[in-house]
Design a protein around this motif. Structure first.
Motif, PDB file in Angstrom:
ATOM      1  N   GLY A 151      38.414  49.229  41.196  1.00 40.41           N
ATOM      2  CA  GLY A 151      39.173  48.546  42.222  1.00 40.41           C
ATOM      3  C   GLY A 151      38.361  47.689  43.151  1.00 40.41           C
ATOM      4  O   GLY A 151      37.124  47.596  43.052  1.00 40.41           O
ATOM      5  N   TYR A 152      39.109  47.046  44.095  1.00 44.37           N
ATOM      6  CA  TYR A 152      38.523  46.171  45.105  1.00 44.37           C
ATOM      7  C   TYR A 152      39.417  46.281  46.339  1.00 44.37           C
ATOM      8  O   TYR A 152      40.620  46.056  46.259  1.00 44.37           O
ATOM      9  N   LEU A 196      44.484  40.182  39.402  1.00 46.12           N
ATOM     10  CA  LEU A 196      44.608  41.206  38.366  1.00 46.12           C
ATOM     11  C   LEU A 196      45.383  40.713  37.140  1.00 46.12           C
ATOM     12  O   LEU A 196      45.263  41.282  36.051  1.00 46.12           O
ATOM     13  N   HIS A 235      35.420  56.057  42.245  1.00 45.72           N
ATOM     14  CA  HIS A 235      35.879  54.678  42.374  1.00 45.72           C
ATOM     15  C   HIS A 235      34.738  53.742  42.006  1.00 45.72           C
ATOM     16  O   HIS A 235      33.633  53.851  42.526  1.00 45.72           O
ATOM     17  N   THR A 261      48.858  48.298  43.480  1.00 41.76           N
ATOM     18  CA  THR A 261      48.518  47.282  44.476  1.00 41.76           C
ATOM     19  C   THR A 261      49.187  47.623  45.801  1.00 41.76           C
ATOM     20  O   THR A 261      50.281  48.192  45.848  1.00 41.76           O
ATOM     21  N   TYR A 265      42.049  53.402  50.314  1.00 41.07           N
ATOM     22  CA  TYR A 265      40.583  53.440  50.373  1.00 41.07           C
ATOM     23  C   TYR A 265      40.092  54.389  51.467  1.00 41.07           C
ATOM     24  O   TYR A 265      39.040  55.020  51.331  1.00 41.07           O
ATOM     25  N   VAL A 280      38.455  55.269  38.505  1.00 42.01           N
ATOM     26  CA  VAL A 280      39.342  54.135  38.752  1.00 42.01           C
ATOM     27  C   VAL A 280      38.479  52.932  39.109  1.00 42.01           C
ATOM     28  O   VAL A 280      37.351  53.069  39.590  1.00 42.01           O
ATOM     29  N   CYS A 305      43.496  50.614  37.655  1.00 44.49           N
ATOM     30  CA  CYS A 305      42.884  49.606  38.516  1.00 44.49           C
ATOM     31  C   CYS A 305      43.697  49.465  39.796  1.00 44.49           C
ATOM     32  O   CYS A 305      44.908  49.687  39.812  1.00 44.49           O
ATOM     33  N   ILE A 306      43.002  49.083  40.865  1.00 44.65           N
ATOM     34  CA  ILE A 306      43.579  49.067  42.211  1.00 44.65           C
ATOM     35  C   ILE A 306      43.171  47.769  42.900  1.00 44.65           C
ATOM     36  O   ILE A 306      42.012  47.337  42.797  1.00 44.65           O
ATOM     37  N   ALA A 307      44.108  47.159  43.608  1.00 47.49           N
ATOM     38  CA  ALA A 307      43.787  45.955  44.389  1.00 47.49           C
ATOM     39  C   ALA A 307      44.756  45.834  45.542  1.00 47.49           C
ATOM     40  O   ALA A 307      45.759  46.548  45.623  1.00 47.49           O
ATOM     41  N   CYS A 366      38.131  44.272  37.571  1.00 46.11           N
ATOM     42  CA  CYS A 366      38.696  45.620  37.711  1.00 46.11           C
ATOM     43  C   CYS A 366      39.688  45.906  36.592  1.00 46.11           C
ATOM     44  O   CYS A 366      39.650  46.976  35.955  1.00 46.11           O
ATOM     45  N   GLU A 385      38.728  41.125  41.102  1.00 51.44           N
ATOM     46  CA  GLU A 385      39.861  41.946  40.654  1.00 51.44           C
ATOM     47  C   GLU A 385      40.128  41.804  39.160  1.00 51.44           C
ATOM     48  O   GLU A 385      40.545  42.766  38.512  1.00 51.44           O
TER      49      GLU A 385
END
Length: 566
Positions: A21-22, A79, A42, A97, A31, A19, A68-70, A51, A48
């Protein structure tokens, strides 16, 4: 488990191993759960948008789900461009998110944004998880939805309190997908047999349907002259005898002429995009249309089809292949005519034999195609270099060509190449960028260094926004406006600041050695290629024009270059 831990369990069940992400405040519980998880890798990008575009490249290159993760607020808004890019090109993506706690939603809390409202037009579906017990079902539905039918991004916005809430373990149910039988193709086969000049037109839907092999079997068996869209490049393979190349605004003269002359257009996995068709009332004016796709929303949207067939492409190709294997099409004269056009109207870029001559874009890309391994993945940015890659690089598979088709996102290539490299650890991945596009996401050089990715980076530098400059030259009376990039940084020094070796080439006699050097290096390396500012992409159709009115360098003097085209 709490909500965050349940997300990771869902990843395990669906074999999501990587994945992008940030982190930030409202996504922090996820996280925290990642600290104890050894099964999910990760990848920390440096923005982002990077990402989302890396997840996009991962999905395109691997045929797997990109994730993707934010966090909330600016994390989510950053994003959006990458998610829109995936939506326009139908890339399977899961976007997660964090959101402010449920009790604060609607109060203009710190880093609160209305994610659902902002993203309605750029996702296949979206969710705001309102109760913790809804999360397991939403996760299962979202991952299935992103990958089935016409793929696309699905967004889940999760309040921080839901991520922290206890959720009873839910047994995962295996997903069973029924095999779809082919629809009745009798009418389509009859139309193909009756046509004297049928043409096969394929797009990005071939690889989205995982139908590459069955498509090639059909294309070879039917021996139909064929054209491809930008996203369909690689569908026929690099050795297809019947492929006339890319059609459209920067397509080959052979492909556009075949479309203009054909009497039946078999459109499969393509949406008749305006950059492919040009002026609609001048597109394939003599042809009836058979349109085959997974998504019925594309039927009759831009052109009315005599037959619109929705179904599983693999099943459809199986029936068509069997029909034409038993009774081949009698179109030998049409095939010969198309072969003549292919010989005289294809893309040709002669190698400059003068060693001290400046490097030309087409010749450089053709040389790169000859030297790079067959399974190399090229991730393009957007601009002139993108079109030269589409025209002159010989791709053997559509998943080897990663390009931003529908949205045209500058800055796509570098993070997409990062995603592709994580999906294909042992494969050569090259980002071909223009100097303008490269600067859009140059911070991702830090991601390359962090993970020591063996990416090869090529910057084709003309010190301007080349595609904009070309259209200003041809269609805006050469009135240049805000396209100069002559204050670019020293790209070699910039790469070295991230501990990435780099070199610059400026002459024809340096091209082979430059390409061979970066490909042989065991690690990331950048090649800065200086090209002439005035070099253009040929041929070109003016925006809003008909494909039959293609302008090439030889005909440029007769073109009306003073007309301003909106």
């Amino acid at each position: 488990m709490n909500g965050a831990q349940h997300i990771l369990e869902a990843f395990h069940h669906h074999n999501v191993q990587t994945v992008f992400g940030y982190p930030g405040g409202c996504i922090m519980p996820l996280y925290d759960a990642l600290v104890d998880d050894v099964l999910v890798e990760h990848v920390l990008c440096r923005h982002e948008q990077g990402c989302a575009l890396a997840a996009d490249g991962y999905a395109r290159a691997s045929a797997r789900l990109g994730v993707c993760i934010a966090t909330s607020g600016p994390g989510a808004t950053n994003l959006i461009t990458g998610v829109a890019n995936a939506h326009r090109d139908s890339v399977p993506m899961l976007v997660i998110t964090g959101q402010v706690p449920s009790s604060l939603i609607g109060t203009d809390a710190f880093q609160e944004t209305d994610v659902l409202g902002m993203t309605l037009g750029i996702v296949k579906h979206s969710y705001l998880v309102e109760r913790a017990e809804e999360l397991p079902g939403i996760l299962e539905e979202a991952m299935e939805l992103a990958q089935t039918g016409r793929p696309g991004p699905v967004w889940i916005d999760i309040p921080k309190d839901v991520l922290l809430a206890d959720i009873a373990a839910v047994p995962s149910q295996p997903v069973t997908r029924s095999q779809t039988a082919a629809p009745d193709l009798g009418s389509a086969i009859a139309l193909l047999r009756a046509a004297q000049k049928p043409l096969l037109y394929s797009g990005g839907g071939i690889s989205l349907a995982h139908a590459e092999d069955s498509f090639r079997e059909f294309a070879e068996c039917s021996a139909l002259p064929a054209v491809v869209t930008l996203k369909g490049i690689g569908n026929p393979g690099k050795h297809s005898a019947h492929n006339l190349g890319m059609l459209g605004m920067h397509g080959s003269r052979a492909a556009n002429r075949a479309v203009d002359e054909c009497d039946l257009l078999l459109v499969i996995g393509a949406r008749l995009d305006d950059r492919a068709t040009g002026k609609l009332n001048g597109f394939a004016p003599n042809a009836r249309t058979i349109h085959i796709d997974t998504d019925a929303a594309e039927f009759n949207k831009l052109r009315t089809a005599e037959l619109a067939i929705r179904g599983d492409l693999n099943a459809i190709f199986g029936v068509l292949t069997q029909a034409f294997r038993e009774t081949p099409l009698a179109i030998s004269d049409w095939r010969k005519e198309c072969q003549t056009w292919r010989t005289t109207g294809g893309f040709q870029a002669a190698d400059n034999e003068e060693p001290l001559a400046p490097i030309t874009g087409p010749a450089f890309i053709r040389r790169l195609s000859h030297i790079a391994p067959d399974n190399t993945i090229i991730a393009c940015d957007v601009g002139q270099h993108q079109m030269w890659v589409a025209q002159y690089y010989q791709f053997d598979h559509p998943r080897h060509h990663l390009t931003s088709g529908g949205l045209g996102t500058m800055g796509f290539g570098l993070p997409a190449a990062i995603g592709a490299q994580f999906a294909n650890r042992a494969t050569t991945v090259i980002n071909v960028a223009g100097d303008g596009s490269f600067m859009m996401n140059a911070q991702e050089l830090a991601t390359i260094r962090r993970y020591n990715l063996p990416l090869k980076l090529i910057i084709m530098d003309n010190q301007c926004l080349g595609m904009v400059r070309q259209q200003q030259e041809l269609f805006y009376n050469n009135r240049e406006s805000q396209i100069n990039l002559d204050d670019n940084p020293d790209f070699v020094a910039m790469a070295r600041a991230f501990d990435i070796p780099a070199l610059k080439i400026e002459r024809t006699d340096q091209v082979r050695r430059g390409i061979e050097t970066i490909l042989a290096y065991n690690g990331p390396m950048l090649l800065h290629v200086a090209i002439a500012r005035e070099e253009n992409v040929w041929p070109i159709v003016k925006p809003g024009g008909s494909n039959r009115e293609m302008i090439d360098e030889a005909r440029r003097a007769s073109a009306d270059t003073k007309e301003i085209v909106a």
